[in-house]
Enzyme design. Structure first.
Site, PDB file in Angstrom:
ATOM      1  N   CYS A   6       0.796  -1.195   0.000  1.00 15.23           N
ATOM      2  CA  CYS A   6       0.000   0.000   0.000  1.00 15.23           C
ATOM      3  C   CYS A   6       0.835   1.254   0.000  1.00 15.23           C
ATOM      4  O   CYS A   6       2.057   1.193   0.002  1.00 15.23           O
ATOM      5  CB  CYS A   6      -0.798   0.015   1.276  1.00 15.23           C
ATOM      6  N   ARG A  32       0.711   2.197  -5.784  1.00 17.64           N
ATOM      7  CA  ARG A  32       1.070   1.132  -4.853  1.00 17.64           C
ATOM      8  C   ARG A  32      -0.133   0.264  -4.490  1.00 17.64           C
ATOM      9  O   ARG A  32      -0.001  -0.697  -3.738  1.00 17.64           O
ATOM     10  CB  ARG A  32       1.652   1.727  -3.572  1.00 17.64           C
ATOM     11  N   TRP A  76      -3.741  -2.425  -1.394  1.00 19.06           N
ATOM     12  CA  TRP A  76      -3.776  -3.479  -2.411  1.00 19.06           C
ATOM     13  C   TRP A  76      -3.726  -4.800  -1.658  1.00 19.06           C
ATOM     14  O   TRP A  76      -2.751  -5.096  -0.982  1.00 19.06           O
ATOM     15  CB  TRP A  76      -2.572  -3.346  -3.338  1.00 19.06           C
ATOM     16  N   ASN A 102       2.307  -0.792   6.058  1.00 20.16           N
ATOM     17  CA  ASN A 102       2.763  -1.393   4.801  1.00 20.16           C
ATOM     18  C   ASN A 102       3.712  -2.516   5.147  1.00 20.16           C
ATOM     19  O   ASN A 102       4.646  -2.318   5.912  1.00 20.16           O
ATOM     20  CB  ASN A 102       3.475  -0.344   3.941  1.00 20.16           C
ATOM     21  N   GLY A 103       3.468  -3.691   4.577  1.00 28.95           N
ATOM     22  CA  GLY A 103       4.353  -4.823   4.833  1.00 28.95           C
ATOM     23  C   GLY A 103       3.567  -6.079   5.134  1.00 28.95           C
ATOM     24  O   GLY A 103       2.350  -6.129   4.915  1.00 28.95           O
ATOM     25  N   GLU A 473       7.896 -11.827 -21.872  1.00 33.65           N
ATOM     26  CA  GLU A 473       7.416 -10.484 -21.528  1.00 33.65           C
ATOM     27  C   GLU A 473       6.138 -10.150 -22.318  1.00 33.65           C
ATOM     28  O   GLU A 473       5.207  -9.540 -21.783  1.00 33.65           O
ATOM     29  CB  GLU A 473       8.518  -9.435 -21.789  1.00 33.65           C
ATOM     30  N   LYS A 477       2.511  -8.862 -20.893  1.00 35.37           N
ATOM     31  CA  LYS A 477       1.816  -7.649 -21.353  1.00 35.37           C
ATOM     32  C   LYS A 477       0.376  -7.988 -21.746  1.00 35.37           C
ATOM     33  O   LYS A 477      -0.561  -7.307 -21.367  1.00 35.37           O
ATOM     34  CB  LYS A 477       2.586  -7.101 -22.541  1.00 35.37           C
ATOM     35  N   GLU A 480      -1.826  -9.092 -18.576  1.00 36.00           N
ATOM     36  CA  GLU A 480      -2.180  -8.110 -17.549  1.00 36.00           C
ATOM     37  C   GLU A 480      -3.149  -7.050 -18.055  1.00 36.00           C
ATOM     38  O   GLU A 480      -3.920  -6.505 -17.279  1.00 36.00           O
ATOM     39  CB  GLU A 480      -0.934  -7.487 -16.900  1.00 36.00           C
ATOM     40  N   HIS A 496       7.188 -29.553 -27.160  1.00 38.72           N
ATOM     41  CA  HIS A 496       7.342 -30.453 -26.011  1.00 38.72           C
ATOM     42  C   HIS A 496       6.182 -30.317 -25.039  1.00 38.72           C
ATOM     43  O   HIS A 496       6.361 -30.426 -23.831  1.00 38.72           O
ATOM     44  CB  HIS A 496       8.669 -30.160 -25.295  1.00 38.72           C
ATOM     45  N   LYS A 591       1.228  -0.992  -9.521  1.00 42.88           N
ATOM     46  CA  LYS A 591       2.424  -0.571 -10.240  1.00 42.88           C
ATOM     47  C   LYS A 591       3.673  -0.977  -9.490  1.00 42.88           C
ATOM     48  O   LYS A 591       4.681  -1.346 -10.076  1.00 42.88           O
ATOM     49  CB  LYS A 591       2.371   0.956 -10.412  1.00 42.88           C
TER      50      LYS A 591
HETATM   51  C1  G6P Z   1       4.662  -4.926 -10.835  1.00 46.76           C
HETATM   52  C2  G6P Z   1       4.354  -4.152 -12.095  1.00 46.76           C
HETATM   53  C3  G6P Z   1       5.243  -4.621 -13.232  1.00 46.76           C
HETATM   54  C4  G6P Z   1       6.700  -4.507 -12.832  1.00 46.76           C
HETATM   55  C5  G6P Z   1       6.992  -5.244 -11.527  1.00 46.76           C
HETATM   56  C6  G6P Z   1       8.366  -4.894 -11.002  1.00 46.76           C
HETATM   57  O1  G6P Z   1       4.258  -6.239 -10.981  1.00 46.76           O
HETATM   58  O2  G6P Z   1       2.989  -4.323 -12.452  1.00 46.76           O
HETATM   59  O3  G6P Z   1       5.012  -3.824 -14.380  1.00 46.76           O
HETATM   60  O4  G6P Z   1       7.496  -5.048 -13.832  1.00 46.76           O
HETATM   61  O5  G6P Z   1       6.058  -4.854 -10.520  1.00 46.76           O
HETATM   62  O6  G6P Z   1       8.383  -3.536 -10.669  1.00 46.76           O
HETATM   63  P1  G6P Z   1       9.668  -2.641 -10.676  1.00 46.76           P
HETATM   64  O7  G6P Z   1       9.187  -1.301 -10.232  1.00 46.76           O
HETATM   65  O8  G6P Z   1      10.617  -3.262  -9.693  1.00 46.76           O
HETATM   66  O9  G6P Z   1      10.229  -2.631 -12.054  1.00 46.76           O
END
Ligand code: G6P
Length: 596
Positions: A6, A32, A76, A102-103, A473, A477, A480, A496, A591
């Site tokens: 959070c 956050r 969150w 937070n934690g 990756e 994308k 998500e 496989h 994020k």
């Molecule tokens: C979250 C975000 C991702 C990001 C990851 C790592 O899962 O949604 O987009 O890649 O955290 O975050 P950072 O800030 O360490 O790159």
């Protein structure tokens, strides 16, 4: 069980109402977590006014509460429901102590079971043990300050919490693991003091800060007082002036931050490669002389770390390891003082990354980081920092930060090979190609392809070499943003197992680069096409195996990681839009993931 991560804010002053200030700060902390939010404000009559709401603070109306000193929280949830009851602040039985946290309190079950004998719990959260523990300490005769210290020491795990007590006009914050920063502002001779998980929460108000470190508390009243929790000694802190542009970030003419940030890549690669040559060469020397290099990161940044294995092998003939930050503890036996740990993180606040760096530091290894957010926790503990300078990335799905991180990794690999000039030239050329590529016709073409496939529930992405981690990756994308089940594979791995899932019309995205792997990946595409797959080829040249073709600039194998990823980012965006999702704030994501 409720594990939360959070954003925390506390505000102390004697002049103005705290409510609008706290709400403003919570909006800045939404990256956050945005499941729910709440605040507690100390009223004139000495009681706590508490308001909680489920939803995003920027989109949800909240009843105004009156008072000048207050704390707030945006949440969150990873475990436990998103309900008003579970929303912070949490209070003790006497309703005098409010806490935002937070934690993860790793021993919370034990603590809660013990407390349940004499306390009534209102929520399912781990956080709620904190106010009840403080309540007990105060009952035993300890001051609020000592009660907070004693309570903080009982919590296992990485935690930070902020306390507001109805009978005192102060805010007390405790830190062990999760960041907390104090902001100070003088206005007409009066003090305004902020405490938050991140400077972004109050940077629009003040640039003057003091950092609270682990195992410390701060008491906030007319001026902040810092104490060591073990010796109880007062600590003098330096006032630091932050030099960051905090002008508000807008979407400009774009409908969403995600689209804006994809388009920002026209400029961001150039900004990323604008690094100091001397520092690059210095770090390159450290890498070349090291005994073991580990690239660590989470989520999308972890895919960049994975890419680094290919980049360093191909450009610098150097073996480097990639480990997801959350798994790094398993490798600690290999860490020596000559080992280098290179952290990649957009936010610089990801809990698993911070935890991994703590392990590295304990072992005496050097820490280098590639981050976007300046003054972040990761940059603060690194021996060398490369800022990618991508500017604020607001959409949860990382786009421009990712390609900028890859660019810096490529530059570092060239520096290690003694060919920094060549690397620089290649990346300048690449940036120009990306600039040309991101035009409205290109987006329109990708949108048209998205329209053909957006109703599918499964998708696969394949690539070889550096395009293998990019396939992984790409899957992140797509998943998500569109919530379509997407999986990435190395081209050779598909047969496989996963090939069994290919049905008539299953979209398979094929990431191609013009090098030795081209014929092999095309063969893999044909293998799945003959089982009914619809092939979306992302490649410099068209091929009869492709049902749809997205043209990319012809670049080196390594640079194809960047040019192949960008069209997938656009595809993911349009898939999300066509499926009616909030692409900037996908469900259940945040994020910055500030819990382990
Ligand atoms: C979250 C975000 C991702 C990001 C990851 C790592 O899962 O949604 O987009 O890649 O955290 O975050 P950072 O800030 O360490 O790159």
């Amino acid at each position: 069980m409720d594990f939360i991560m959070c954003g925390i804010i506390g505000f102390w002053n004697i002049e103005k109402q705290a409510f609008p200030v706290i709400i403003d700060s919570l909006k800045k902390l939404e990256y956050r977590g945005y499941d729910s939010f709440g605040l507690a404000v100390l009223s004139e009559s000495g009681s706590l006014n508490i308001e909680k709401q489920v939803g995003k603070v920027s989109e949800t109306k909240c009843n105004e509460v009156s008072g000048k000193i207050g704390i707030g929280h945006t949440r969150w949830a990873t475990h436990g429901k998103v309900t008003e009851k579970n929303t912070h602040p949490h209070i003790d039985c006497s309703r005098k102590i409010a806490v935002v946290h937070n934690g993860i309190i790793e021993n919370f079950q034990e603590l809660r079971n013990e407390l349940l004998r004499t306390h009534k719990f209102f929520s399912e959260t781990d956080t709620e043990v904190i106010p009840h523990l403080i309540e007990d300490e105060i009952r035993e005769g300890f001051s609020l300050k000592q009660a907070v210290i004693n309570t903080g020491k009982k919590l296992k795990g990485r935690n930070a919490f902020v306390v507001l007590h109805a009978d005192t006009e102060e805010i007390i914050a405790f830190r062990n693991g999760s960041p907390l920063i104090v902001g100070l502002k003088k206005i007409n001779g009066f003090s305004e003091i902020f405490i938050a998980s991140d400077i972004q929460a109050f940077l629009h108000e003040t640039k003057e800060v003091m950092y609270l470190d682990d195992d410390q508390i701060v008491i906030i009243k007319e001026k902040p007082e810092f104490y060591d929790i073990n010796t109880n000694e007062k600590i003098e802190k330096r006032l630091i002036k932050i030099d960051i542009d905090f002008s508000p970030v807008t979407k400009g003419d774009y409908a969403h931050f995600m689209l804006k940030e994809i388009m920002d890549q026209k400029q961001t690669l150039m900004k990323a490669i604008n690094q100091n040559d001397r520092e690059l060469m210095h770090v390159a020397e450290e890498i070349n002389n090291s005994r073991g290099v580990f690239f660590i990161g989470c989520g999308t940044a972890a895919r960049v770390c994975h890419t680094a294995e290919y980049v360093f092998s191909s450009i610098a003939d150097k073996h480097v390891n990639f480990v997801p930050a959350s798994e790094f503890g398993n490798y600690k036996h290999f860490l020596l003082p000559e080992t280098l740990v290179i952290a990649i993180s957009q936010s610089g606040e990801t809990a698993d990354v911070l935890e991994a760096l703590k392990i590295a530091k304990e072992k005496g290894s050097k820490v280098i980081s590639i981050v976007n957010v300046q003054e972040s926790s990761v940059s603060k503990i690194s021996d060398y920092v490369f800022h990618i300078n991508a500017g604020p990335e607001k959409a949860v799905a990382s786009t421009k930060a990712t390609t900028s991180q890859i660019a810096v990794v490529i530059l570092l690999a060239y520096a290690c090979s003694g060919m920094l000039r060549e690397g620089d030239r290649l990346l300048v050329d690449l940036a120009a190609k990306v600039n040309d590529m991101l035009n409205p016709r290109y987006s329109e073409h990708i949108k048209n392809i998205a329209e053909k496939i957006y109703q599918k529930e499964n998708m696969f992405i394949i690539g070889r070499g550096v395009n293998y981690p990019m396939a992984l990756e790409s899957a992140i994308k797509i998943m998500e943003v569109s919530y379509i089940h997407a999986q990435g594979f190395g081209g050779g791995e598909l047969k496989h197992g996963p090939i069994a899932l290919i049905e008539e019309g299953t979209p398979v995205i094929v990431l191609v680069s013009n090098d030795v792997s081209r014929d092999e990946i095309i063969s893999n595409a044909i293998e799945v096409k003959s089982r009914g797959a619809k092939i979306i080829g992302i490649a410099p040249e068209n091929n009869e195996a492709f049902d749809y073709w997205i043209k990319t600039p012809d670049t080196s194998e390594i640079s194809s990681s960047i040019v192949n990823l960008i069209p997938v980012q656009l595809l993911a965006y349009y898939l999300g839009i066509l499926r009616g999702h909030n692409v900037d704030y996908p469900r259940s994501l945040a994020k910055s993931v500030t819990v382990k």
